[in-house]
Design a protein around this motif. Structure first.
Motif: not given
Length: 606
Positions: A23-30
């Protein structure tokens, strides 16, 4: 479906678990702007079917057990049935689904039909649409040349589905009673004629009671006549009654009959005179309403000095004022004549009532004399005569009771019918007053529309010329037309502003009146499906045809009427637009409904 695709895309590929790190990775990429939506594993067929099954109208058509939801068995039956729409019954293809979608949108789909029958009906629909398009092109070549929607416009493709105009709320439109509040002036005039007939019939029923033509009164009169005949024979054959008393009795009864007949005639004349007075009062009320509307319009006219630099507008204001003053003078002369006639009718009614009271006094004197005669008869007659007299008096009392009861019922019916007529007359006066104000006022709606449009951004205003061509109007006339439709109690009734309607039309069709969308199911400026035409007709008791979708003016009329209903269901502008697009009142709470509203607003920079 998109949420599931997103979640499956960020889950661990081995165990399907979504961790905090993922989830953290997705938030960072967004946040970095590098996020890309995972590709869905669903095929085009699955995507199409999934979109269809989410639609309320399709669910209603395919729901076999009536539970308002599609079970796996119902979905399987549908998918198995539509195999072969493309000629291949082995596999379910995208073409199968699109053709099934067309048949559902056109309300042609049924398990009771063969595939061949459904395809034939769809082909006939396509021919009808093509014919409507060709007729529209012939009628308005400039509009037809507009092509597809400009960039940013919404020309629906064959793979999309527009629930808004497919009638998912069709049941809400069925069997809705037409009320005077949503009738046009012509419909109100027709309703008035019907109510006048009802009032006339009620007034005639009152006269039938007075004249004895009423069925219940007639039956009671026959019983009374028979009892009187028996009593007359008993008196005639009774030797205990003197000839002088018998002669007095006959003379008295003959006088009473004549007096009652005279009174009935007066009562009928009074009833007819009251009907004349009521009609005259309606006319006077209508004239007064018209005068008030004219005076109000005159007072609202701008002064000529406000347009010192605009001689053309000054001339228009002066001409309007002179025209209104002339109309007021004529109306006041007419009012004076009608009021004089009313005074005359009221005087005649007073005279009739006065004569009636005089005749009733005479009748009472005769009845008093009759009572004295009957006392003398009872003092001397035989038991048989006494019994006959009692039966006659009972029959006479019953006749009076029946007549009083029937008269009360008939007069209440007159009162109700008069109230109904007054109601529709009031509404007609309001509509006529509105019409008078519109016709006599200075119309700046077109200029106001263009001025507001000039202040807005977005793409739609750039293509105003396309709409002008489609409607064969100048830009100012388009503004006047859209404003009239939006504000008219017969159409929009204030549910939407003309500039927002303008934006929505651009979103739907790019101002191309002959554009075809949704796989051939949607047509015209408002991208109406057939069932949407049915919705409007059922709700407003109109008689639009499917071909009218390609007629620019009628298409906008239908569009405005449907928006009016959507606004009534949702209570907000955003809710109205979302419902138009998605087909149900809660659409504004859904991403697709919200996106549609946003797109419409963007078309005029809102």
């Amino acid at each position: 479906g998109e949420i599931n695709t997103f979640l499956s895309g960020i889950a661990n590929s081995e165990d399907g678990v979504i961790s905090f790190d993922s989830i953290a990775n997705i938030v960072q990429s967004i946040n970095e702007g590098t996020f890309k939506m995972p590709e869905s594993n669903k095929s085009e067929v699955d995507k199409l079917l999934g979109s269809m099954y989410e639609n309320d109208y399709i669910t209603q058509q395919l729901d076999l057990d009536g539970d308002k939801a599609l079970s796996d068995e119902e979905k399987a039956k549908f998918e198995d049935f539509i195999k072969g729409f493309d000629g291949n019954i082995e596999d379910l293809s995208k073409e199968d689904v699109l053709k099934a979608l067309d048949s559902l949108a056109n309300d042609n789909f049924s398990y009771d039909k063969s595939i061949e029958e459904i395809l034939k009906e769809n082909e006939e629909d396509e021919k009808a649409i093509q014919k409507a398009v060709e007729e529209a092109q012939e009628a308005s070549p400039a509009a037809a040349s507009g092509g597809a929607a400009p960039s940013g416009g919404s020309a629906p493709s064959g793979e999309s589905f527009t629930p808004s105009t497919t009638g998912s709320n069709l049941n809400d439109f069925q069997n809705v009673e037409k009320t005077i509040d949503n009738m046009t002036l012509d419909e109100l005039e027709s309703e008035k004629a019907t109510r006048e007939e009802n009032l006339q019939e009620a007034q005639e029923n009152v006269n039938k009671v007075h004249s004895g033509e009423n069925e219940a009164v007639k039956n009671a009169q026959e019983d009374c006549d028979q009892a009187k005949e028996d009593y007359d024979k008993a008196v005639e054959n009774d030797e205990n009654i003197s000839d002088e008393l018998k002669e007095r009795r006959d003379t008295n009864l003959e006088a009473i009959d004549k007096q009652e007949s005279l009174i009935n005639d007066y009562e009928i004349k009074i009833n007819d005179k009251e009907a004349e007075i009521s009609s005259k009062e309606d006319n006077i009320s209508s004239i007064k309403s018209n005068i008030n509307a004219l005076e109000s319009t005159e007072n609202s006219l701008p002064s000529e000095s406000e347009y010192a630099d605009d001689p053309e507008m000054q001339a228009e204001i002066k001409a309007k004022r002179e025209s209104i003053e002339q109309q007021i003078t004529e109306a006041k002369n007419q009012l004076k004549t009608e009021e004089q006639d009313l005074t005359k009718l009221n005087n005649e009614l007073d005279e009739l009532n006065k004569n009636l009271e005089t005749e009733k006094t005479t009748l009472q004197e005769l009845k008093d004399e009759k009572a004295e005669i009957e006392e003398e008869i009872l003092a001397n007659c035989s038991p048989e005569t006494k019994e006959a007299l009692e039966k006659y008096n009972e029959a006479k009392k019953n006749l009076e009771d029946v007549k009083a009861s029937e008269l009360e019922t008939a007069e209440k019916a007159v009162e109700t019918a008069q109230k109904d007529l007054d109601e529709v007359n009031t509404k007609i006066n309001e509509k006529k007053a509105e019409k008078t104000e519109r016709e006599n006022g200075i119309n700046t709606a077109g200029k106001d529309f263009l001025e507001e449009l000039s202040k807005l951004g977005g793409e739609a205003p750039k293509y105003l010329g396309n709409l002008c061509n489609a409607l064969d109007m100048t830009a100012e006339e388009v503004g006047e037309y859209l404003t009239e439709l939006c504000e008219s109690p017969d159409f929009g009734n204030g549910c939407i502003t003309p500039t927002l309607l303008f934006a929505q039309m651009y979103q739907e069709s790019g101002f191309n009146p002959t554009i075809v969308g949704d796989g051939g199911a949607a047509l015209g400026l408002g991208q109406f499906h057939k069932v949407a035409v049915d919705e409007v007709n059922n709700r407003y008791k109109t008689n639009y045809t499917y071909e009218d979708r390609a007629n620019p003016k009628k298409a906008i009329e239908m569009m405005t009427l449907l928006l009016r209903y959507d606004y009534k269901c949702t209570g907000s502008t955003e809710g109205m637009l979302a419902m138009y697009n998605q087909g149900h009142p809660d659409a504004i709470n859904e991403p697709k409904g919200q996106a549609y509203v946003r797109h419409v607003y963007e078309k005029i920079g809102m």
